[in-house]
Design a protein around this motif. Structure first.
Motif, PDB file in Angstrom:
ATOM      1  N   VAL A 309       0.829  -1.210   0.000  1.00  0.00           N
ATOM      2  CA  VAL A 309       0.000   0.000   0.000  1.00  0.00           C
ATOM      3  C   VAL A 309       0.862   1.258   0.000  1.00  0.00           C
ATOM      4  N   MET A 310       1.914   1.276   0.822  1.00  0.00           N
ATOM      5  CA  MET A 310       2.744   2.482   0.917  1.00  0.00           C
ATOM      6  C   MET A 310       3.536   2.727  -0.360  1.00  0.00           C
ATOM      7  N   SER A 311       3.972   1.656  -1.006  1.00  0.00           N
ATOM      8  CA  SER A 311       4.663   1.796  -2.290  1.00  0.00           C
ATOM      9  C   SER A 311       3.679   2.034  -3.419  1.00  0.00           C
ATOM     10  N   THR A 312       2.393   1.930  -3.109  1.00  0.00           N
ATOM     11  CA  THR A 312       1.266   2.021  -4.056  1.00  0.00           C
ATOM     12  C   THR A 312       1.336   0.912  -5.108  1.00  0.00           C
ATOM     13  N   SER A 313       1.881  -0.253  -4.724  1.00  0.00           N
ATOM     14  CA  SER A 313       1.904  -1.398  -5.642  1.00  0.00           C
ATOM     15  C   SER A 313       0.526  -2.039  -5.742  1.00  0.00           C
ATOM     16  N   GLY A 314      -0.107  -2.294  -4.593  1.00  0.00           N
ATOM     17  CA  GLY A 314      -1.446  -2.845  -4.604  1.00  0.00           C
ATOM     18  C   GLY A 314      -1.519  -4.357  -4.699  1.00  0.00           C
ATOM     19  N   PHE A 315      -0.396  -5.069  -4.556  1.00  0.00           N
ATOM     20  CA  PHE A 315      -0.431  -6.526  -4.518  1.00  0.00           C
ATOM     21  C   PHE A 315      -1.082  -6.980  -3.213  1.00  0.00           C
ATOM     22  N   ALA A 316      -1.615  -8.208  -3.229  1.00  0.00           N
ATOM     23  CA  ALA A 316      -2.252  -8.736  -2.021  1.00  0.00           C
ATOM     24  C   ALA A 316      -1.961 -10.225  -1.882  1.00  0.00           C
ATOM     25  N   ILE A 317      -1.676 -10.652  -0.650  1.00  0.00           N
ATOM     26  CA  ILE A 317      -1.560 -12.085  -0.357  1.00  0.00           C
ATOM     27  C   ILE A 317      -2.657 -12.525   0.604  1.00  0.00           C
ATOM     28  N   SER A 318      -3.434 -11.559   1.092  1.00  0.00           N
ATOM     29  CA  SER A 318      -4.592 -11.861   1.929  1.00  0.00           C
ATOM     30  C   SER A 318      -5.597 -10.730   1.788  1.00  0.00           C
ATOM     31  N   ASP A 319      -6.834 -11.007   2.150  1.00  0.00           N
ATOM     32  CA  ASP A 319      -7.900 -10.021   2.016  1.00  0.00           C
ATOM     33  C   ASP A 319      -7.924  -9.128   3.247  1.00  0.00           C
ATOM     34  N   PHE A 320      -7.291  -7.952   3.159  1.00  0.00           N
ATOM     35  CA  PHE A 320      -7.258  -7.059   4.329  1.00  0.00           C
ATOM     36  C   PHE A 320      -8.616  -6.428   4.597  1.00  0.00           C
ATOM     37  N   ASN A 321      -9.600  -6.690   3.731  1.00  0.00           N
ATOM     38  CA  ASN A 321     -10.978  -6.290   4.024  1.00  0.00           C
ATOM     39  C   ASN A 321     -11.489  -6.963   5.284  1.00  0.00           C
ATOM     40  N   LEU A 322     -10.941  -8.127   5.609  1.00  0.00           N
ATOM     41  CA  LEU A 322     -11.391  -8.917   6.762  1.00  0.00           C
ATOM     42  C   LEU A 322     -10.608  -8.587   8.026  1.00  0.00           C
ATOM     43  N   TRP A 323      -9.639  -7.684   7.940  1.00  0.00           N
ATOM     44  CA  TRP A 323      -8.815  -7.334   9.093  1.00  0.00           C
ATOM     45  C   TRP A 323      -9.543  -6.350  10.016  1.00  0.00           C
ATOM     46  N   PRO A 324      -9.089  -6.192  11.256  1.00  0.00           N
ATOM     47  CA  PRO A 324      -9.706  -5.215  12.172  1.00  0.00           C
ATOM     48  C   PRO A 324      -9.613  -3.789  11.641  1.00  0.00           C
ATOM     49  N   TRP A 325     -10.464  -2.924  12.174  1.00  0.00           N
ATOM     50  CA  TRP A 325     -10.558  -1.557  11.659  1.00  0.00           C
ATOM     51  C   TRP A 325      -9.288  -0.744  11.889  1.00  0.00           C
TER      52      TRP A 325
END
Length: 479
Positions: A309-325
């Motif tokens: 996210v900080m590098s603005t790459s946008g790759f994902a290995i897990s769904d951070f939608n499911l992480w705490p707020w």
């Protein structure tokens, strides 16, 4: 307005894009894909138009000034995306042309937002072109053009300043052509090292190339429906390391290469970037610990996602939608912070945030001690007031444009979290957002109006506002 020089630049960009399309055409030949023929037809058309524009613009071509440089860069990126989208629509792989344009703007701006519900059904040549667009856009098509097309140094600096991220652009060496070659040499070298490390971990060559293109450009397009989660922890670690490396100012790598280690390592921006990344990664790891089997696994997911996210790459290995707020809030903040100036990352940029914080502190000190004269310093050197003013102006224009984007995007009628995160993600060239546009989702929830709005926001973010903004100011087009 010197329109001939703008036409000349557009012609050069079209010729370069035509040449680059030979690569996906080669991939189509290797994998015997019939849709590869569309790259041939498009590149031939682009080559003809580019040659005509180059010839027309080259006649009695006068000097380029800042205004022409800004407009030429903005139009180049638009033309690049419009032409680059044609093979997708002509082949029927992305039937709706607006969707294809959205995908290519997302690719060239290294955003990584996608309208595709699944990517694996695409032909390999299409996947390759989609990933290659990240690599092209990461360092910048105009920087590449300056490395191979002869232009006077005084003209070239206007193009480089308009396209390169950061408050200031300086020459590493006296000639701009040489500076561009050095930038692309470092960029190419890091990409090759990354490809070799992927291959050493057992990844297929095609995957290694595409993933390296996405990481180098801090783009985020994956060639797998499940993103980066399908790869081994070794490959995920390689991606994490290189997302961080490509987020650091490339001038520092040049200083290291010529032996100026002390000057490179005293970069205030780099240490602030690494400090924020480490602090957020640790905080997120602790916050998501109950979701994983141990701290080591939680930290691996946390630092990968924070770096992404900080590098603005946008790759994902897990769904951070499911992480705490708490974790999701920190990630949204990182979308705005972004990477270092002079890198391939997006966002506001660390150096602007550092300068903005120091300007705010100076303002408080002046309120207490009105007669005090205090300069703002970066890396031990005083900043001139013009740079301070330009940073303040950028932050103000950035805030106003983001609010406008958010209000217009609210007309889509989607929930606030989806709307806000989509605006933040596209404006800062991150890619995934939250809720309906999360890392395991896509942008099909938006109407044609929303997609056009987000596509323009990607261009505004990648070109750092002013080149795109100038296109909408009538006075800029007058002589």
């Amino acid at each position: 307005m010197n329109k001939r020089v703008i036409v000349y630049v557009l012609g050069a960009v079209l010729l370069i894009e035509a040449a680059l399309m030979l690569l996906p055409l080669l991939v189509a030949v290797i994998y015997r894909e019939k849709n590869g023929w569309y790259f041939l037809w498009v590149l031939l058309g682009a080559a003809v138009l580019g040659a005509l524009a180059l010839g027309l613009g080259g006649r009695k071509r006068s000097a380029m000034y800042a205004k022409e440089g800004l407009i030429a860069v903005a139009l180049s990126w638009i033309v690049l995306s419009l032409v680059g989208a044609l093979p997708f629509t002509l082949s029927g792989q992305i039937p709706f042309y607006l969707d294809a344009v959205f995908e290519m703007i997302s690719g060239f701006t290294t955003t990584g937002s996608s309208i595709l519900p699944a990517v694996e059904p695409l032909d390999r040549c299409m996947l390759f072109w989609r990933s290659l667009s990240h690599w092209i856009g990461g360092m910048g098509i105009l920087v590449f053009m300056l490395a191979i097309v002869r232009m006077d140094g005084g003209q070239a600096i206007h193009l480089l300043r308009a396209e390169s991220p950061g408050p200031t652009v300086s020459k590493m060496v006296p000639r701009m052509v040489d500076s561009s070659k050095i930038l692309y040499g470092i960029y190419f070298g890091l990409t090759v090292v990354q490809i070799l490390l992927y291959l050493a971990g057992g990844d297929p060559l095609f995957d290694s190339l595409c993933n390296a293109f996405g990481t180098a450009g801090t783009g985020g397009f994956s060639i797998r429906n499940a993103g980066m989660s399908v790869y081994s922890p070794y490959s995920q670690t390689v991606i994490t390391v290189f997302m961080i490396l490509f987020s650091i100012n490339f001038t520092l790598y040049y200083l290291l290469l010529i032996g100026k280690f002390r000057q490179a390592l005293r970069s205030e921006e780099m240490w602030v970037f690494l400090g924020i990344l480490a602090a957020v990664s640790l905080a997120v790891a602790v916050n998501i610990l109950p979701l994983f089997s141990g701290f080591g696994e939680a930290f691996r997911h946390a630092i990968f996602t924070a770096a992404s996210v900080m590098s603005t790459s946008g790759f994902a290995i897990s769904d951070f939608n499911l992480w705490p707020w708490l974790s999701k809030t920190l990630l949204v903040v990182l979308m705005f912070v972004g990477a270092c100036a002079g890198s391939t990352g997006g966002g506001i940029k660390i150096v602007r945030i550092v300068i903005g914080a120091k300007l705010a502190r100076r303002g408080v000190q002046r309120a207490i001690h009105p007669q005090q004269v205090k300069c703002v310093h970066i890396d031990g050197e005083p900043l001139d007031e013009d740079t301070c003013s330009s940073v303040s102006a950028f932050l103000l224009v950035y805030a106003l444009l983001f609010v406008l984007l958010l209000v217009l995007l609210a007309l889509e009628g989607l929930d606030f979290i989806t709307t806000f995160s989509a605006a933040a993600s596209c404006f800062n060239n991150v890619g995934p957002g939250m809720e309906l546009v999360g890392p395991m989702s896509n942008y099909t929830c938006f109407s044609s109006f929303g997609k056009v709005l987000l596509a323009f926001s990607m261009l505004f973010g990648r070109l750092e506002l002013y080149p795109m903004l100038l296109l909408f100011i009538p006075a800029a087009w007058r002589k």
